[in-house]
Design an enzyme around this catalytic site. Structure first.
Site, short mmCIF file in Angstrom:
data_model
loop_
_atom_site.label_atom_id
_atom_site.label_comp_id
_atom_site.label_asym_id
_atom_site.label_seq_id
_atom_site.Cartn_x
_atom_site.Cartn_y
_atom_site.Cartn_z
N LYS A 199 39.98 -25.39 -35.53
CA LYS A 199 41.17 -24.82 -34.89
C LYS A 199 42.42 -25.44 -35.48
O LYS A 199 42.37 -26.39 -36.25
CB LYS A 199 41.10 -25.03 -33.39
N ASP B 127 44.07 -32.97 -39.78
CA ASP B 127 42.79 -33.61 -39.52
C ASP B 127 42.21 -33.95 -40.89
O ASP B 127 41.81 -33.05 -41.63
CB ASP B 127 41.89 -32.64 -38.75
N TYR C 73 36.33 -20.04 -41.68
CA TYR C 73 36.48 -20.93 -40.52
C TYR C 73 36.63 -22.39 -40.96
O TYR C 73 35.78 -22.90 -41.69
CB TYR C 73 35.27 -20.80 -39.60
C1 F6R Z 1 36.43 -27.77 -32.97
C2 F6R Z 1 35.66 -28.64 -33.85
C3 F6R Z 1 34.25 -28.96 -33.49
C4 F6R Z 1 33.28 -28.44 -34.53
C5 F6R Z 1 31.81 -28.75 -34.13
C6 F6R Z 1 30.80 -28.32 -35.19
O1 F6R Z 1 37.67 -27.49 -33.51
O2 F6R Z 1 36.15 -29.03 -34.87
O3 F6R Z 1 33.93 -28.50 -32.20
O4 F6R Z 1 33.43 -27.08 -34.71
O5 F6R Z 1 31.66 -30.13 -33.91
O6 F6R Z 1 31.15 -28.93 -36.40
P1 F6R Z 1 30.23 -28.82 -37.71
O7 F6R Z 1 30.00 -27.34 -37.92
O8 F6R Z 1 31.05 -29.45 -38.78
O9 F6R Z 1 28.95 -29.55 -37.43
MG MG Z 2 41.66 -31.47 -34.25
MG MG Z 3 37.81 -32.83 -37.25
#
Ligand code: F6R
Ligand code: MG
Ligand code: MG
Length: 365
Positions: free
Chosen positions: A230, A12, A227
């Site tokens: 995923k 990603d 973190y």
């Molecule tokens: C799951 C994913 C999204 C982000 C969520 C919050 O793998 O990537 O669900 O965790 O959109 O993202 P931030 O913390 O970057 O605003």
């Molecule tokens: Mg992804």
């Molecule tokens: Mg992403």
């Protein structure tokens, strides 16, 4: 004829809007850079995406863990990161955890599934790519495909696979591996791979040594120590002629299973098989989804792809997944929709716990 290697490497490196989907400019750039290597380092290539993950499918004759092939993938992700940054895409370069390439792309952020094999007279290969879940998501399907005769009648009636398969399982926390033979060690295998957050099937071989499946097992948070979303996994499965048929390989995806991932990598939700045109995450940043591209491999050439889940036969599982999504979403921030505490350690929750940690008082009685 030299052996053929299939390398599926994904990362990603930025998406829009938020973590929904890969931008067409990244797909174009990646395909162009891989095309330039066809007839040189590569035999053939195909680029696609599942949600926000850019997926590079490459064939060559250099074997698994080849430095030049891994470097090519790294360079492609770096070039695409530049575009992602210029467009201010979300999470630009997010999976590129190292500053520079260092010999093998494993451990640097991207996910890798590879297999090398001698091509049979005709060699069908199915490539699965998932978003908003982790590598353990394949465990259930690999068990069904290669060890469950209720899914795969070939285990019972095809002399070519009647002896069963060998599963290699990685313990991603302790960094160790083990092999189990089926059918004789089925219960032991299940005792292990039912714990999908820790034990992940890496390879499956037929008992005569023929490679049948290979997955990516990279866990980003374990690499980065924090973190970073995923570890949306990929998987390569060979089919037919003494291996499960293409139909037996996709059949278990008719069961709507619950996987870990989805919103903030912190929720259980259904894994929905979709056509590539629907490989875009929206609702609650999901739900988790999986695509499957089928190819015939012809002297390393990728003949195809066939979009395997682009079929009304999967409409019912999709609709059941939507029902399950409604069902778990009603639980809001409560377990078991939210992951268990042990798994939440690898999310952003510890940051919140720090804020109130000092206010706990001992209970005297
Ligand atoms: C799951 C994913 C999204 C982000 C969520 C919050 O793998 O990537 O669900 O965790 O959109 O993202 P931030 O913390 O970057 O605003
Ligand atoms: Mg992804
Ligand atoms: Mg992403």
């Amino acid at each position: 004829m030299p052996k053929t290697t299939i390398s599926v490497i994904k990362a990603d490196v930025g998406s829009y809007p938020g973590h929904s989907r890969t931008h067409p400019k990244l797909l174009e750039k990646a395909q162009k850079l891989l095309k330039e290597q066809e007839g040189k380092l590569l035999i053939d290539s195909f680029v696609t995406h599942c949600g926000d993950d850019l997926e590079l499918i490459m064939t060559h004759t250099h074997g698994v863990d080849n430095k030049a092939v891994h470097k090519l993938a790294w360079d492609v992700f770096m070039e695409c990161t530049k575009i992602a940054k210029s467009l201010k895409l979300y999470g630009a370069g997010q999976d590129m955890l190292a500053d520079a390439f260092s010999g093998n792309i494993k451990g640097l952020g991207p996910g890798v599934a590879e297999m090398e094999f001698e091509e049979r007279g005709s060699d069908p290969v199915l490539i699965f790519m998932a978003d908003k879940t982790g590598p353990g998501a394949w465990n259930f399907f690999l068990y069904k495909i290669f060890a469950d005769p209720f899914n795969t009648p070939g285990l019972v009636i095809d002399p070519g696979m009647h002896d069963g398969f060998i599963f290699e399982v990685y313990d991603v926390l302790e960094k160790r591996k083990i092999q189990f033979r089926t059918p004789e060690e089925t219960y032991t295998l299940l005792s292990c791979i039912g714990a999908c957050s820790r034990y992940v099937v890496k390879h499956v071989w037929r008992k005569d040594g023929v490679i049948a499946a290979s997955t990516s097992t990279e866990k980003l948070n374990l690499i980065a120590g924090r973190y970073v979303g995923k570890d949306d996994p990929v998987m390569i499965v060979r089919a037919q002629s003494g291996l499960p048929s293409a139909g037996e390989v996709v059949e278990p995806f008719c069961t709507p299973i619950i996987v870990a991932g989805w919103m903030r990598g912190s929720h259980h939700g259904p894994l929905m098989p979709v056509a590539v045109c629907d490989a875009n995450c929206t609702r609650f940043d999901g739900p988790p989804r999986v695509i499957c591209l089928g190819f015939q491999i012809s002297n390393g050439e990728l003949v195809g792809p066939a979009d395997m889940f682009d079929d009304p036969a999967f409409d019912r599982v999709r609709s059941r997944c939507n029902e399950l999504a409604d069902f778990v979403r009603d639980q809001g921030p409560f377990e078991p929709h939210r992951l268990s505490l042990g798994e939440m350690e690898y999310t952003t929750l510890p940051g919140i716990e720090k804020k109130f940690g000092k206010r706990w008082e001992n209970i005297s009685e």
